[in-house]
Design an enzyme around this catalytic site. Structure first.
Site, PDB file in Angstrom:
ATOM      1  N   ASP A  18       3.355  21.519 -28.312  1.00 51.02           N
ATOM      2  CA  ASP A  18       4.490  21.198 -26.880  1.00 51.02           C
ATOM      3  C   ASP A  18       5.721  21.650 -27.483  1.00 51.02           C
ATOM      4  O   ASP A  18       6.706  20.965 -27.711  1.00 51.02           O
ATOM      5  CB  ASP A  18       4.338  19.521 -26.961  1.00 51.02           C
ATOM      6  CG  ASP A  18       5.449  19.150 -25.721  1.00 51.02           C
ATOM      7  OD1 ASP A  18       5.846  19.822 -24.843  1.00 51.02           O
ATOM      8  OD2 ASP A  18       5.776  17.908 -25.827  1.00 51.02           O
ATOM      9  N   TYR A  71       5.128 -12.010   8.025  1.00 53.68           N
ATOM     10  CA  TYR A  71       5.556 -12.034   9.161  1.00 53.68           C
ATOM     11  C   TYR A  71       6.546 -13.257   9.341  1.00 53.68           C
ATOM     12  O   TYR A  71       7.229 -13.280  10.046  1.00 53.68           O
ATOM     13  CB  TYR A  71       4.378 -12.523  10.371  1.00 53.68           C
ATOM     14  CG  TYR A  71       3.471 -11.410  10.383  1.00 53.68           C
ATOM     15  CD1 TYR A  71       3.770 -10.342  11.311  1.00 53.68           C
ATOM     16  CD2 TYR A  71       2.214 -11.352   9.851  1.00 53.68           C
ATOM     17  CE1 TYR A  71       2.908  -9.313  11.568  1.00 53.68           C
ATOM     18  CE2 TYR A  71       1.436 -10.374  10.120  1.00 53.68           C
ATOM     19  CZ  TYR A  71       1.674  -9.192  10.777  1.00 53.68           C
ATOM     20  OH  TYR A  71       0.671  -8.296  10.949  1.00 53.68           O
ATOM     21  N   GLY A 128      -4.611  -8.191  16.064  1.00 58.95           N
ATOM     22  CA  GLY A 128      -5.934  -7.839  16.129  1.00 58.95           C
ATOM     23  C   GLY A 128      -6.714  -8.736  15.509  1.00 58.95           C
ATOM     24  O   GLY A 128      -6.242  -9.563  14.553  1.00 58.95           O
ATOM     25  N   LYS A 131       0.775  -1.014  -0.153  1.00 58.52           N
ATOM     26  CA  LYS A 131       0.116   0.175   0.026  1.00 58.52           C
ATOM     27  C   LYS A 131       0.750   1.437   0.138  1.00 58.52           C
ATOM     28  O   LYS A 131       2.118   1.126  -0.081  1.00 58.52           O
ATOM     29  CB  LYS A 131      -1.066   0.175   1.163  1.00 58.52           C
ATOM     30  CG  LYS A 131      -0.627  -0.234   2.493  1.00 58.52           C
ATOM     31  CD  LYS A 131      -1.485  -0.496   3.648  1.00 58.52           C
ATOM     32  CE  LYS A 131      -1.088  -0.470   5.043  1.00 58.52           C
ATOM     33  NZ  LYS A 131      -2.104  -0.676   6.077  1.00 58.52           N
TER      34      LYS A 131
HETATM   35  C1  SPV Z   1       5.810  14.632 -21.818  1.00 60.85           C
HETATM   36  O1  SPV Z   1       4.979  14.020 -21.405  1.00 60.85           O
HETATM   37  O2  SPV Z   1       5.769  15.947 -22.054  1.00 60.85           O
HETATM   38  C2  SPV Z   1       6.943  13.980 -22.392  1.00 60.85           C
HETATM   39  C3  SPV Z   1       7.238  12.514 -22.518  1.00 60.85           C
HETATM   40  O3  SPV Z   1       8.180  14.736 -22.439  1.00 60.85           O
HETATM   41  S1  SPV Z   1       7.139  12.521 -24.158  1.00 60.85           S
HETATM   42  O4  SPV Z   1       5.784  13.103 -24.651  1.00 60.85           O
HETATM   43  O5  SPV Z   1       6.964  10.964 -24.436  1.00 60.85           O
HETATM   44  O6  SPV Z   1       8.068  12.923 -24.922  1.00 60.85           O
HETATM   45 MG    MG Z   2       7.697  16.981 -22.549  1.00 62.16          MG
END
Ligand code: SPV
Ligand code: MG
Length: 434
Positions: A206, A77, A92, A46
């Site tokens: 990105d 254990y 318990g 966990k």
């Molecule tokens: C992201 O999640 O932005 C990463 C991983 O950099 S990847 O998209 O695989 O490059």
């Molecule tokens: Mg990235």
């Protein structure tokens, strides 16, 4: 004649009257030895305790009735019972049902074999550790405690499981999702703040177009409603002179690690592979960036993980190895090796070779394309951290799009009823709503 030996296993993360009661009962039978679960023993089953082993030991060894504290390094254990051969084990009676009942059967068998006895005492009603963990979660955490968690998890678990989060709602799911599988409770250990999903969720590409300040605003929402550690996708880390500020800012927020990739120029997402022109940094320059980052951090806990893009750029495992060794020498706390190859063979080769050189340096992977490989197998290659880098966003978007299109088609929303969570549920989803 020597006193009788009594064994009591416990995590002791949160002490409560139920535990004091069992200690008191146990001490009546002889010298009470507490088998204190290590982080590793707990993490098999966990979430990690809030307190470290040493902190828990300090508490337990000062409780009246405790003669000795020894580590229990397995969930079971049995290894300690065989080693210590106690006359009694006390537990318990709540283990008669549920996932611990198998454990109970084994303990009875082994104690019989060793000539000892099992004492079961009535479970203290109305108070238990799991309930208190919920209470503690609602109290939150501190930046320092959260930051340290990643290193503890890497030390305690065969593989640390990280899931992408781009908003507070993702954070809540990752914080609370629990599934019983293969006799254990599986949870996510922490979160990945992804540049891809942070950008996409804002309708941006990105390409490092979303600045750190903006990303931190979202991250703050996640910090507010979670306690688990966070790994931040730092893209290229930018200019060395800027990266040192990024490190300090992330550290101050209690982020556990930043991963920076060895690329220069306009960064494109790695999963384009060689379809996009992407230039890898020189080893020398990237090492300087890592070094400057390490010099800038204030604590010993924050981690700077160097991400190698050789395999993404179509270069060899040899090239990736050369870089990995240089980056570790420059001070990197871990290596992330990335690839978009579907087989995972290149990652496997890298991991096995890297492990021969550096048996202990943490290795992080992002198995988005080679996702047929189980975590267990990755762990056998020497991987420490697995990041599911974009799956919350990639699953949310198709569901939202389908709902939008269904309403457009029907010119009303009745048809999306089954695709949506009930209003009552969403009203009660966020703690503190009522
Ligand atoms: C992201 O999640 O932005 C990463 C991983 O950099 S990847 O998209 O695989 O490059
Ligand atoms: Mg990235």
């Amino acid at each position: 004649m020597a006193n009788k030996k009594v064994y009591l296993g416990m995590v002791a993360d949160i002490m409560h009257p139920g535990l004091i009661n069992i200690i008191k009962e146990g001490a009546k039978y002889g010298d009470l030895i507490i088998g204190l679960y290590t982080d590793k023993a707990v993490a098999e089953h966990k979430r990690l305790p809030f307190l470290t082993y040493d902190q828990r030991r300090q508490v337990v060894e000062n409780i009246k009735g405790v003669a000795e504290v020894v580590p229990q390094d397995e969930w079971s254990y049995i290894p300690n019972l065989r080693k210590l051969r106690p006359d009694y084990i006390i537990h318990g009676d709540d283990w008669k049902t549920g996932i611990d009942s198998e454990l109970r059967g084994e303990v009875f068998e082994v104690m019989k074999e060793l000539g000892g006895k099992v004492i079961e005492i009535p479970y203290t009603k109305g108070i238990n550790s799991s309930g208190l963990v919920e209470e503690e979660k609602s109290l939150g955490t501190t930046p320092e405690v959260r930051m340290k968690c990643l290193r503890r998890l890497i030390a305690a678990k065969p593989v640390v499981r990280i899931m992408e989060a781009h908003d507070g709602l993702c954070g809540l799911i990752i914080e609370n999702a629990e599934v019983q599988a293969n006799g254990k409770t599986n949870v996510f250990d922490g979160m990945w703040s992804s540049s891809l999903t942070d950008s996409t969720s804002k309708g941006k590409p990105d390409i490092e177009a979303v600045d750190l300040t903006t990303r931190l605003q979202d991250l703050n929402n996640i910090l507010e409603c979670t306690t688990k550690p966070i790994i931040f996708d730092g893209d290229t880390g930018g200019k060395i002179e800027h990266f040192v500020f990024t490190v300090r800012t992330l550290e101050r927020h209690g982020i556990s690690a930043v991963i920076i990739e060895d690329k220069v120029g306009l960064k494109k997402n790695s999963l384009f592979g060689t379809d996009a022109i992407q230039t890898q940094d020189t080893i020398e320059h990237f090492c300087r960036k890592i070094h400057a980052g390490k010099e800038a951090q204030v604590t010993d806990d924050f981690m700077i993980i160097a991400r190698i893009e050789s395999l993404i750029a179509g270069k060899s495992v040899d090239d990736a190895m050369e870089r990995a060794i240089a980056y570790v020498n420059a001070g990197a706390d871990g290596i992330m090796i990335h690839s978009k190859n579907k087989s995972g063979e290149d990652i496997r080769e890298f991991c096995l070779r890297f492990r021969n050189v550096h048996p202990k340096v943490p290795v992080v992977v992002v198995p988005t394309t080679y996702n047929h490989i189980y975590e267990k197998e990755l762990a056998e290659w020497g991987v420490n951290v697995v990041i599911y880098a974009n799956h919350m966003l990639r699953s949310a978007y198709p569901a939202m799009k389908k709902t939008a299109e269904t309403i457009l088609k029907n010119e009303r929303s009745l048809e999306v009823n089954d695709m949506c969570m009930p209003i009552k549920e969403i009203l009660e989803l966020i703690p503190g709503t009522k």
